[in-house]
Design a protein around this motif. Structure first.
Motif, PDB file in Angstrom:
ATOM      1  N   ILE A   2      49.917  25.531 -14.191  1.00  0.00           N
ATOM      2  CA  ILE A   2      49.443  24.072 -14.418  1.00  0.00           C
ATOM      3  C   ILE A   2      48.275  23.734 -13.615  1.00  0.00           C
ATOM      4  O   ILE A   2      48.260  24.120 -12.264  1.00  0.00           O
ATOM      5  CB  ILE A   2      50.678  23.140 -13.819  1.00  0.00           C
ATOM      6  CG1 ILE A   2      51.918  23.455 -14.586  1.00  0.00           C
ATOM      7  CG2 ILE A   2      50.124  21.730 -13.987  1.00  0.00           C
ATOM      8  CD1 ILE A   2      53.025  22.701 -14.079  1.00  0.00           C
ATOM      9  N   HIS A   4      46.275  20.744 -12.163  1.00  0.00           N
ATOM     10  CA  HIS A   4      46.502  19.404 -11.704  1.00  0.00           C
ATOM     11  C   HIS A   4      44.905  18.827 -11.241  1.00  0.00           C
ATOM     12  O   HIS A   4      44.378  19.442 -10.339  1.00  0.00           O
ATOM     13  CB  HIS A   4      47.340  19.320 -10.660  1.00  0.00           C
ATOM     14  CG  HIS A   4      47.421  17.719  -9.898  1.00  0.00           C
ATOM     15  ND1 HIS A   4      47.911  16.938 -10.559  1.00  0.00           N
ATOM     16  CD2 HIS A   4      47.169  17.435  -8.629  1.00  0.00           C
ATOM     17  CE1 HIS A   4      47.808  15.633  -9.839  1.00  0.00           C
ATOM     18  NE2 HIS A   4      47.350  16.006  -8.798  1.00  0.00           N
ATOM     19  N   GLU A  57      45.470  24.408  -8.725  1.00  0.00           N
ATOM     20  CA  GLU A  57      46.447  25.060  -9.860  1.00  0.00           C
ATOM     21  C   GLU A  57      47.934  25.377  -9.113  1.00  0.00           C
ATOM     22  O   GLU A  57      48.119  25.649  -8.069  1.00  0.00           O
ATOM     23  CB  GLU A  57      45.722  26.456 -10.324  1.00  0.00           C
ATOM     24  CG  GLU A  57      44.614  26.388 -11.159  1.00  0.00           C
ATOM     25  CD  GLU A  57      44.135  27.435 -11.655  1.00  0.00           C
ATOM     26  OE1 GLU A  57      44.471  28.471 -11.602  1.00  0.00           O
ATOM     27  OE2 GLU A  57      42.963  27.130 -12.430  1.00  0.00           O
ATOM     28  N   GLN A  61      56.013  24.623 -12.750  1.00  0.00           N
ATOM     29  CA  GLN A  61      56.441  23.299 -12.769  1.00  0.00           C
ATOM     30  C   GLN A  61      57.392  23.260 -11.344  1.00  0.00           C
ATOM     31  O   GLN A  61      57.231  22.157 -10.651  1.00  0.00           O
ATOM     32  CB  GLN A  61      57.361  22.725 -13.856  1.00  0.00           C
ATOM     33  CG  GLN A  61      57.692  21.456 -13.663  1.00  0.00           C
ATOM     34  CD  GLN A  61      56.476  20.347 -14.097  1.00  0.00           C
ATOM     35  OE1 GLN A  61      55.662  20.789 -14.729  1.00  0.00           O
ATOM     36  NE2 GLN A  61      56.478  19.458 -13.110  1.00  0.00           N
ATOM     37  N   TYR A  64      54.504  22.948  -8.657  1.00  0.00           N
ATOM     38  CA  TYR A  64      54.036  21.585  -8.602  1.00  0.00           C
ATOM     39  C   TYR A  64      54.804  20.307  -8.087  1.00  0.00           C
ATOM     40  O   TYR A  64      54.573  19.442  -7.396  1.00  0.00           O
ATOM     41  CB  TYR A  64      53.651  21.144 -10.098  1.00  0.00           C
ATOM     42  CG  TYR A  64      52.978  20.007 -10.429  1.00  0.00           C
ATOM     43  CD1 TYR A  64      51.986  19.244  -9.527  1.00  0.00           C
ATOM     44  CD2 TYR A  64      53.044  19.348 -11.610  1.00  0.00           C
ATOM     45  CE1 TYR A  64      51.357  18.464  -9.783  1.00  0.00           C
ATOM     46  CE2 TYR A  64      52.549  18.047 -11.847  1.00  0.00           C
ATOM     47  CZ  TYR A  64      51.623  17.532 -10.839  1.00  0.00           C
ATOM     48  OH  TYR A  64      50.488  16.542 -11.218  1.00  0.00           O
ATOM     49  N   ASP A  92      46.821  16.424 -15.906  1.00  0.00           N
ATOM     50  CA  ASP A  92      47.432  17.732 -15.758  1.00  0.00           C
ATOM     51  C   ASP A  92      47.281  18.466 -17.006  1.00  0.00           C
ATOM     52  O   ASP A  92      47.617  17.909 -18.107  1.00  0.00           O
ATOM     53  CB  ASP A  92      48.892  17.719 -15.230  1.00  0.00           C
ATOM     54  CG  ASP A  92      49.030  17.102 -14.013  1.00  0.00           C
ATOM     55  OD1 ASP A  92      47.975  17.101 -12.980  1.00  0.00           O
ATOM     56  OD2 ASP A  92      49.868  16.330 -13.875  1.00  0.00           O
ATOM     57  N   TYR A  93      47.000  19.783 -16.892  1.00  0.00           N
ATOM     58  CA  TYR A  93      46.674  20.623 -18.213  1.00  0.00           C
ATOM     59  C   TYR A  93      47.909  21.854 -17.918  1.00  0.00           C
ATOM     60  O   TYR A  93      47.926  22.637 -16.951  1.00  0.00           O
ATOM     61  CB  TYR A  93      45.390  21.402 -18.008  1.00  0.00           C
ATOM     62  CG  TYR A  93      44.332  20.199 -18.028  1.00  0.00           C
ATOM     63  CD1 TYR A  93      43.795  19.762 -19.188  1.00  0.00           C
ATOM     64  CD2 TYR A  93      43.675  19.865 -17.043  1.00  0.00           C
ATOM     65  CE1 TYR A  93      42.860  18.860 -19.459  1.00  0.00           C
ATOM     66  CE2 TYR A  93      42.714  18.804 -17.004  1.00  0.00           C
ATOM     67  CZ  TYR A  93      42.072  18.342 -18.168  1.00  0.00           C
ATOM     68  OH  TYR A  93      41.273  17.507 -18.218  1.00  0.00           O
ATOM     69  N   VAL A  94      48.291  22.514 -19.082  1.00  0.00           N
ATOM     70  CA  VAL A  94      48.648  23.750 -19.295  1.00  0.00           C
ATOM     71  C   VAL A  94      47.812  24.490 -20.418  1.00  0.00           C
ATOM     72  O   VAL A  94      47.417  23.777 -21.289  1.00  0.00           O
ATOM     73  CB  VAL A  94      50.203  23.888 -19.588  1.00  0.00           C
ATOM     74  CG1 VAL A  94      51.131  23.149 -18.412  1.00  0.00           C
ATOM     75  CG2 VAL A  94      50.611  23.035 -21.075  1.00  0.00           C
TER      76      VAL A  94
END
Length: 96
Positions: A2, A4, A57, A61, A64, A92-94
């Protein structure tokens, strides 16, 4: 993984000691367990009206979530972010 990210504008004058103190004190975030590739960034695009960005990063989850709940993060948000940030956008990206 992830990623952020948050872009933001501070209430402080550009180049002020208060601005520099905020950006310096933000380094506490990179020491929180699970944070990888922490970056403090200056936004330079004329297409966006924010001044700075943070990017980091997390492996997953759980990492995070642990960061969000960590006492250093909670204190930074409460004591610095809320009183000093004028506006922000968090994304936030995946990976696809």
């Amino acid at each position: 993984m992830i990623r952020h990210t948050v872009v933001f504008t501070l209430k402080h004058a550009a180049g002020s000691p208060e601005e520099q103190a905020f950006l310096g004190d933000a380094l506490i975030l990179e020491r929180i367990p699970g944070v990888e590739k922490f970056e403090r960034l200056r936004q330079v695009s004329p297409k966006a009206d924010f001044d700075f960005g943070f990017s980091m990063e997390f492996a997953d989850q759980a990492a995070y979530r642990s960061y969000n709940d960590h006492p250093d993060h909670v204190a930074f948000v409460r004591d610095r972010w809320v009183p000093e940030v004028l506006r922000f956008q968090e994304i936030d990206y995946v990976a696809l």
